[in-house]
Design a protein around this motif. Sequence first.
Motif, mmCIF file in Angstrom:
data_model
loop_
_atom_site.group_PDB
_atom_site.id
_atom_site.type_symbol
_atom_site.label_atom_id
_atom_site.label_comp_id
_atom_site.label_asym_id
_atom_site.label_seq_id
_atom_site.Cartn_x
_atom_site.Cartn_y
_atom_site.Cartn_z
ATOM 1 N N GLU A 16 0.818 -1.227 0.024
ATOM 2 C CA GLU A 16 0.150 -0.173 0.149
ATOM 3 C C GLU A 16 0.823 1.299 0.009
ATOM 4 O OE1 GLU A 16 -3.291 0.520 0.074
ATOM 5 O OE2 GLU A 16 -4.053 -1.496 0.039
ATOM 6 N N ASP A 20 -7.192 0.325 9.781
ATOM 7 C CA ASP A 20 -8.456 0.878 9.186
ATOM 8 C C ASP A 20 -9.767 0.018 9.077
ATOM 9 O OD1 ASP A 20 -7.051 3.090 8.406
ATOM 10 O OD2 ASP A 20 -6.832 2.560 6.289
ATOM 11 N N TRP A 48 -4.310 2.296 2.209
ATOM 12 C CA TRP A 48 -5.271 1.695 3.299
ATOM 13 C C TRP A 48 -4.418 0.851 4.225
ATOM 14 C CZ3 TRP A 48 -5.479 -3.582 5.101
ATOM 15 C CH2 TRP A 48 -6.886 -3.934 5.839
#
Length: 207
Positions: A134, A145, A141
């Motif tokens: 990522e 999260d 992300w």
Amino acid sequence: MYTPPAFRDEDKDSLLATIRAARLANFVTATADGPMVTPLPLFFDGSEGEQGVIYGHLAKANPQWRIPPVGEAVAVFMGPDAYITPAWYATKRETGKVVPTWNYVAVHVHGPVEFFEDADRLLDLVTRLTDLHEGERAGPWAVSDAPPEFVQAQLRGIVGLRMPVTRIEGKRKMSQNRNAADRAGVAAGLASSDRESDRAIAPLIPS
């Protein structure tokens, strides 16, 4: 891996670059029931052990982790590859004594494998793997999260793997066995290909 001397890659930086660039590897174990192979995203940690450690995870439902391996495991990392037509060789026009081949980069990493189910280790593993892939995104992300209870439930469905590296084999087959005119023809042919993957290999052909 069969590797003629002309194609042997023993440069550590080159080997690690191939490992890190490969977004998916094949994880292979030999068992009493025969070889088992699972495509997995794996990553290399050079801070552990004498030669580093490979990390990844499998689905808990995957039987590969439950069947005792015979000897060491192997992680196969593939780099760029391309079909090489004899039409690109100067030798074709001179003698016609040429055949098709394939150019490619491959790295095989060997080592004993350990599978683990500890939740804290698994969370660290998937966090590192997620951050790795990522990291280049504009809005990355993160594992954090997702709701913690959801993450814990997901962790219960996987098994981690840790493979201390004992040996790394590298092969870079880029027409090194051809003469200069043939190599130039291969580079030009790849550079003018409609395939983006072919064009990416053109600069790798030695002049």
